[in-house]
Design an enzyme around this catalytic site. Sequence first.
Site, PDB file in Angstrom:
ATOM      1  N   GLN A 609       0.858  -1.195   0.000  1.00 30.61           N
ATOM      2  CA  GLN A 609       0.000   0.000   0.000  1.00 30.61           C
ATOM      3  C   GLN A 609       0.891   1.240   0.000  1.00 30.61           C
ATOM      4  OE1 GLN A 609      -3.125  -0.597  -0.532  1.00 30.61           O
ATOM      5  NE2 GLN A 609      -3.821   1.506  -0.693  1.00 30.61           N
ATOM      6  N   LEU A 610       0.721   2.012  -1.023  1.00 32.41           N
ATOM      7  CA  LEU A 610       1.534   3.219  -1.196  1.00 32.41           C
ATOM      8  C   LEU A 610       1.517   4.047   0.083  1.00 32.41           C
ATOM      9  CD1 LEU A 610       3.122   4.971  -3.271  1.00 32.41           C
ATOM     10  CD2 LEU A 610       0.964   6.199  -3.648  1.00 32.41           C
ATOM     11  N   HIS A 611       2.712   4.337   0.610  1.00 36.84           N
ATOM     12  CA  HIS A 611       2.767   5.136   1.831  1.00 36.84           C
ATOM     13  C   HIS A 611       3.932   6.109   1.807  1.00 36.84           C
ATOM     14  CE1 HIS A 611       4.994   1.363   2.572  1.00 36.84           C
ATOM     15  NE2 HIS A 611       5.773   2.063   3.376  1.00 36.84           N
ATOM     16  N   LEU A 612       3.658   7.286   2.309  1.00 39.22           N
ATOM     17  CA  LEU A 612       4.644   8.359   2.374  1.00 39.22           C
ATOM     18  C   LEU A 612       5.232   8.404   3.785  1.00 39.22           C
ATOM     19  CD1 LEU A 612       5.829  11.098   1.193  1.00 39.22           C
ATOM     20  CD2 LEU A 612       3.852  12.201   2.250  1.00 39.22           C
TER      21      LEU A 612
END
Length: 710
Positions: A609-612
């Site tokens: 899951q794309l995470h910053l």
Amino acid sequence: MEIDQRNTPPGGKKREELKQIIVVLIGLPGSGKSTFCEEVAKISNRPWVRVCQDAINNGKSGTKIMCLSVAAAALEYGKSVLIDRCNIDKEQRADFLKLGGSETEKHAVVLDLPNSLCISRSVKRSGHEGKLQGGRAAQVVNHMAPKKELPKLSEGFNRIMFCYNEKDVKEAIKLYGSLSLCDSLPFGCFGQKSVDSMVQVGIRSFFKKQDTSGNAKSVPEDSGNQGAEAGSHTAGDALEKKGKHDKVDVTISISGSTASCSIPTLAFPSISTADFQFDLEKASDIIVEQVEEYIGRIGEAKLVMVDLSHGSKILSLVKTKAAKKNIDSNKFSTFVGDITQLRSCGGLSCNVIANPTNWEIKPGGGGVNAAVFKAAGFVLEVATKERAEKLAAGECVVVPLPSSSPWFGAEGVTHVIHVLGPNMNPKRPNCLKDDYTKGCKILREAYSSLFEGFASIVKPYGNKDQNGKRAAAYVPENNKKTKDSSSSLSKSGVNNRNQDEQGSNTKTWNPWAQALHKIAMSPDSHKDIVLEVSDHVVVIKDSYPKAQQHLLVIARCHGLDSLADVSGEDIPLMKEMHDVGLKWAEKLILENNSLEFRLGYHSIPSMRQLHLHVISQDFDSTHLKNKKHWLSFNTPFFLDSVNVVKQLEEAGELRLGNESFFDGVLRCHRCLSVNPNMPKLKNHLRSCKDPLTFLIQNGYLISSEGKYSR
DNA sequence: GTTCTAGAAC
DNA sequence: GTTCTAGAAC
């Protein structure tokens, strides 16, 4: 020959009470046949007679005829017989299978240990009954080995058990040694590594016996069973139903239950509640919870829970709980019927079938697993082996079913998803005893993994709705074999959860890598750790912060697992993630103005899951432990958020770093000094006060000194 | 991703 | 002997 005199002669005991067995040992000299017989006889209450050709002639070597004669006599006396000779080919075994009556069970125990081990044992032994020892033994073993022909059920055996190592042999000894007079064992092949005869018959009668016989002794764990979940659905049941029970009950109405396979449908049995003895209440909660979570993610596709038996408690519990939660009955339903004949006997087209399997993903063990492998044919075994050798509890593997499978044509099945649930049955391997904390976690993972696998088959292909979420659209099944070469592929080759057979972004995610994904998909279930939630992002504290402050801004969009999935159309989302991260950095700086922050992404994240990352630059944390931790935040593997957005705007695509950065040196991000190891680097970081010149120059740093620009 | 630990490095 | 790394297992 050793005759056990404990039992009475013919007529002294009713033969009906006995279960007589002829066990034909099969193995090279030195494979442990005699030891097997001695050990079984030692621990058994059953009157065994060992017929040993090496000692049958007054302690000397005799003939096959002598063995047959003695074995026949022993059977007449109500004994069970162990045929202790090599019996390496079909011809040598055939006459022994003619002994006894129709009630006499014919078993083979194959001691297929490595030739080298057999040679070494034979050479070293002394006092061997047949005088086969020393150098001559090696010659004999080498001569005999190529002639070895593994037994098949078709020869006339009711049961064949394969042992490949000492552990297998010990289990077999335990199994046969624990049989009392009236006990029997399930029929079929057990424990075979590669097969052409792996058919399990008669197991239904075994389970019936377990149910009905008041004095039936529990049968020890079967090494061939390998933890396979038996379930109420047996291979025997499947056979018997054919042509007899065409009528099936639909316990919740299924919209278009006879619809064509254009609507992808997953049929799944209850995992772990049969032979693995998982609590039904707990299991039904998890099933409904997972169905609820995934039902919105599979577009028009459907889920059907199947059980063979009328009045199934688990089906009833799930049905009630699903209704309470108002789960759309058009999308999820329950069905009473044979999972191997849903279309032909039930009029229900299900192109994907879930199979609760064993850790070796092999036929056997009875239940759905045996029935699925039987119905789908040997091609399923081959196709499965190409994808995975084994499964851990909670994992699944998606196997496209070759069109040569009888199941493909007859039932319209295109994929089988093997899944391994938690085992709470002490008689099966890897029992969790009563640890339901772990059990529930694994069962949740198993369903999650299964539904992810199904979602990957009906994968969304780039279409997004107005909320930025990718809409699921069914793509016809794709039998194209693709091998994942990504570094995250588990060693077993198992595809956990998200098996993507398309495109270059293929990546599999292990169960431990799903945590962020789950939080993003259901933030309400993680209220204790969620700092902020909106339609598009969730903010949490990193569970293992690598600095004094370390937050994650997680995208909630489906299909965005990592930067590899990002394209120009995601720019608005990336900007929103950046703005949210910036807001939190500024908030934390207000609380502590010595903090400096950097916002960015890992080129290849470990977590799905794309995470910053919003991380303070002190790197003062006990969780910063190894080289990879440091290098993942302090080399071009870490991509600053501003730069990511810029690249997307200018080039429409991203240049990602790779894992070669993890070979680099441990350089201080402030003074650029090189440190020999992590403890020394961490020690250095505590005192180094140099400015973060590189980050400031590029506008990557957020601090109280200056504003961050986008 | 973390934890555990064998064995390399010191 | 202790410290540290790296690979396996989860």
